[in-house]
Motif scaffolding. Structure first.
Motif, PDB file in Angstrom:
ATOM      1  N   PHE A  33       0.824  -1.208   0.000  1.00  0.00           N
ATOM      2  CA  PHE A  33       0.000   0.000   0.000  1.00  0.00           C
ATOM      3  C   PHE A  33       0.862   1.264   0.000  1.00  0.00           C
ATOM      4  N   ASN A  37       0.197   3.990  -2.693  1.00  0.00           N
ATOM      5  CA  ASN A  37      -0.252   5.321  -2.269  1.00  0.00           C
ATOM      6  C   ASN A  37       0.728   6.409  -2.695  1.00  0.00           C
ATOM      7  N   GLY A  66     -10.330   3.934   8.305  1.00  0.00           N
ATOM      8  CA  GLY A  66     -10.064   2.909   7.298  1.00  0.00           C
ATOM      9  C   GLY A  66      -8.607   2.938   6.904  1.00  0.00           C
ATOM     10  N   ALA A  67      -7.746   2.873   7.920  1.00  0.00           N
ATOM     11  CA  ALA A  67      -6.297   3.104   7.721  1.00  0.00           C
ATOM     12  C   ALA A  67      -5.598   1.958   6.997  1.00  0.00           C
ATOM     13  N   GLY A  68      -6.232   0.797   6.882  1.00  0.00           N
ATOM     14  CA  GLY A  68      -5.604  -0.341   6.197  1.00  0.00           C
ATOM     15  C   GLY A  68      -4.294  -0.708   6.855  1.00  0.00           C
ATOM     16  N   ASP A  93      -9.462   1.044  11.864  1.00  0.00           N
ATOM     17  CA  ASP A  93      -9.990   0.183  10.798  1.00  0.00           C
ATOM     18  C   ASP A  93     -10.910  -0.856  11.433  1.00  0.00           C
ATOM     19  N   ALA A  94     -11.988  -1.140  10.714  1.00  0.00           N
ATOM     20  CA  ALA A  94     -12.955  -2.118  11.220  1.00  0.00           C
ATOM     21  C   ALA A  94     -12.460  -3.547  11.012  1.00  0.00           C
ATOM     22  N   ASP A  95     -11.422  -3.716  10.213  1.00  0.00           N
ATOM     23  CA  ASP A  95     -10.917  -5.050   9.882  1.00  0.00           C
ATOM     24  C   ASP A  95      -9.741  -5.391  10.805  1.00  0.00           C
ATOM     25  N   ALA A 116     -12.135  -0.724  15.138  1.00  0.00           N
ATOM     26  CA  ALA A 116     -13.479  -0.244  15.474  1.00  0.00           C
ATOM     27  C   ALA A 116     -14.042   0.478  14.260  1.00  0.00           C
ATOM     28  N   LEU A 117     -15.316   0.807  14.344  1.00  0.00           N
ATOM     29  CA  LEU A 117     -15.965   1.614  13.312  1.00  0.00           C
ATOM     30  C   LEU A 117     -15.918   3.082  13.730  1.00  0.00           C
ATOM     31  N   SER A 118     -16.050   3.958  12.761  1.00  0.00           N
ATOM     32  CA  SER A 118     -16.087   5.387  13.097  1.00  0.00           C
ATOM     33  C   SER A 118     -17.250   5.679  14.050  1.00  0.00           C
ATOM     34  N   ASN A 134      -8.500   7.547   3.115  1.00  0.00           N
ATOM     35  CA  ASN A 134      -7.909   7.381   1.789  1.00  0.00           C
ATOM     36  C   ASN A 134      -8.396   6.061   1.205  1.00  0.00           C
ATOM     37  N   HIS A 135      -9.031   6.136   0.053  1.00  0.00           N
ATOM     38  CA  HIS A 135      -9.534   4.941  -0.648  1.00  0.00           C
ATOM     39  C   HIS A 135     -10.563   4.174   0.177  1.00  0.00           C
ATOM     40  N   VAL A 136     -11.413   4.877   0.865  1.00  0.00           N
ATOM     41  CA  VAL A 136     -12.468   4.227   1.650  1.00  0.00           C
ATOM     42  C   VAL A 136     -13.849   4.458   1.019  1.00  0.00           C
ATOM     43  N   HIS A 139     -15.539   1.945  -1.203  1.00  0.00           N
ATOM     44  CA  HIS A 139     -15.853   0.643  -0.598  1.00  0.00           C
ATOM     45  C   HIS A 139     -17.287   0.588  -0.075  1.00  0.00           C
ATOM     46  N   LEU A 140     -17.867   1.769   0.185  1.00  0.00           N
ATOM     47  CA  LEU A 140     -19.068   1.827   1.013  1.00  0.00           C
ATOM     48  C   LEU A 140     -20.361   1.772   0.212  1.00  0.00           C
TER      49      LEU A 140
HETATM   50  C1  LIG Z   1      -8.866  -0.156   0.607  1.00  0.00           C
HETATM   51  S1  LIG Z   1      -8.706  -0.008   2.323  1.00  0.00           S
HETATM   52  C2  LIG Z   1      -7.818   1.521   2.355  1.00  0.00           C
HETATM   53  C3  LIG Z   1      -6.596   1.416   3.233  1.00  0.00           C
HETATM   54  C4  LIG Z   1      -5.770   2.674   3.380  1.00  0.00           C
HETATM   55  N1  LIG Z   1      -6.567   3.805   3.789  1.00  0.00           N
HETATM   56  C5  LIG Z   1      -4.992   2.996   2.139  1.00  0.00           C
HETATM   57  O1  LIG Z   1      -5.240   4.014   1.507  1.00  0.00           O
HETATM   58  O2  LIG Z   1      -4.098   2.222   1.784  1.00  0.00           O
HETATM   59  C6  LIG Z   1     -10.303   0.475   3.025  1.00  0.00           C
HETATM   60  C7  LIG Z   1     -10.422   0.147   4.511  1.00  0.00           C
HETATM   61  O3  LIG Z   1     -11.520   0.880   5.090  1.00  0.00           O
HETATM   62  C8  LIG Z   1     -12.030   0.138   6.201  1.00  0.00           C
HETATM   63  N2  LIG Z   1     -13.334   0.772   6.584  1.00  0.00           N
HETATM   64  C9  LIG Z   1     -14.387   1.017   5.783  1.00  0.00           C
HETATM   65  N3  LIG Z   1     -15.361   1.689   6.454  1.00  0.00           N
HETATM   66  C10 LIG Z   1     -14.920   1.907   7.723  1.00  0.00           C
HETATM   67  C11 LIG Z   1     -15.462   2.558   8.907  1.00  0.00           C
HETATM   68  N4  LIG Z   1     -16.681   3.142   8.913  1.00  0.00           N
HETATM   69  N5  LIG Z   1     -14.721   2.578  10.034  1.00  0.00           N
HETATM   70  C12 LIG Z   1     -13.494   2.004  10.027  1.00  0.00           C
HETATM   71  N6  LIG Z   1     -12.928   1.374   8.955  1.00  0.00           N
HETATM   72  C13 LIG Z   1     -13.622   1.314   7.801  1.00  0.00           C
HETATM   73  C14 LIG Z   1     -12.000  -1.288   5.660  1.00  0.00           C
HETATM   74  O4  LIG Z   1     -11.974  -2.240   6.704  1.00  0.00           O
HETATM   75  C15 LIG Z   1     -10.708  -1.312   4.812  1.00  0.00           C
HETATM   76  O5  LIG Z   1      -9.604  -1.846   5.509  1.00  0.00           O
END
Ligand SMILES: C[S@@+](CC[C@H](N)C(=O)[O-])C[C@H]1O[C@@H](n2cnc3c(N)ncnc32)[C@H](O)[C@@H]1O
Length: 239
Positions: A33, A37, A66-68, A93-95, A116-118, A134-136, A139-140
């Motif tokens: 990443f 990035n 969503g810091a990845g 990050d939620a993951d 956690a989630l936001s 960034n790049h979140v 996804h949603l």
């Molecule tokens: C593609 S990754 C982006 C990673 C990183 N920001 C980057 O630019 O390399 C998107 C991430 O957003 C997280 N995510 C999505 N919605 C979220 C939320 N509401 N709270 C926390 N994490 C979230 C996902 O779990 C995923 O790991």
């Protein structure tokens, strides 16, 4: 295969979002990443425009939603340290797989990692001077995007800023990313989801007009080169 890029491919799913994704491929993806990035996201702009001027005024609270793999947070921490400035940086990050990998690769940056989630941070009453992602966005789902923007409004402190950064969907972005990742697919990006998921991400992303039409009152959309979008909000209303 030639994809239709005239509308968002909301049905396409990134492979790394699969809970059963191959863990070695996933971790190689987090590792790469930083390079991806650096090439496509211009995180230095985020640092110079949003972080550095505010950090010069006092100790900042920064939240990456969503810091990845945490690479943008680590870059910010490194640059602030070199500038002799201080900040409290939270990578959210939620993951759990992403947060575990990011925490294991902190490298002394001193970032706080939260799985956690936001919305969980909102419930805790969290407040930050700079909220970014960034790049979140791409996804949603629509409901998740609305939730993320509501959460961002609640999390940003008076006088702070929210900047959600993402790709702008375009044939040019798809073509350039396809060529660059094809060249590197046998070496740097081998055994990762970088190529496949990146192309899916571009297909899922918004155009400037689409994002502007989704933006609630008080939010603005900016386009940047090479094919970037920023959905932003200054919390001057509360100041
Ligand atoms: C593609 S990754 C982006 C990673 C990183 N920001 C980057 O630019 O390399 C998107 C991430 O957003 C997280 N995510 C999505 N919605 C979220 C939320 N509401 N709270 C926390 N994490 C979230 C996902 O779990 C995923 O790991």
């Amino acid at each position: 295969m030639r994809h239709d890029l005239s509308t968002r491919a909301t049905e396409a799913r990134e492979l790394m979002d699969d809970p059963d994704a191959d863990i070695e491929m996933l971790e190689r993806t987090y590792r790469r990443f930083r390079l991806v990035n650096a090439l496509v996201s211009r995180p230095g702009l985020l640092y110079r425009r949003e972080i550095l001027p505010r950090a010069r005024r006092g100790r900042l609270r920064i939240l990456d939603i969503g810091a990845g793999g945490g690479d943008v947070c680590r870059m910010i921490a490194e640059r602030l340290r070199r500038a002799g400035l201080d900040a409290e940086i939270t990578a959210l990050d939620a993951d759990a797989r992403a947060i575990r990998w990011a925490a294991e690769h902190d490298g002394g940056a001193g970032i706080r990692y939260r799985c956690a989630l936001s919305s969980d941070l909102v419930a805790e009453g969290g407040q930050y001077d700079v909220v970014f992602s960034n790049h979140v966005l791409h996804h949603l789902t629509e409901a998740e995007l609305d939730g993320l923007l509501r959460d961002s409004e609640a999390l940003v402190a008076t006088g702070g800023v929210v900047v959600h950064r993402d790709i702008a969907r375009s044939r040019l972005a798809y073509g350039l990313y396809g060529i660059a990742t094809w060249i590197l697919s046998g070496t740097l990006f081998r055994g990762s989801f970088i190529r496949e998921d990146g192309l899916i991400s571009i297909r899922r992303s918004y155009t400037r007009g689409e994002l502007a039409s989704r933006a609630p009152t008080g939010w603005t959309v900016r386009f940047g080169l090479p094919s970037r979008l920023e959905l932003r909000r200054n919390d001057d209303a509360a100041s």
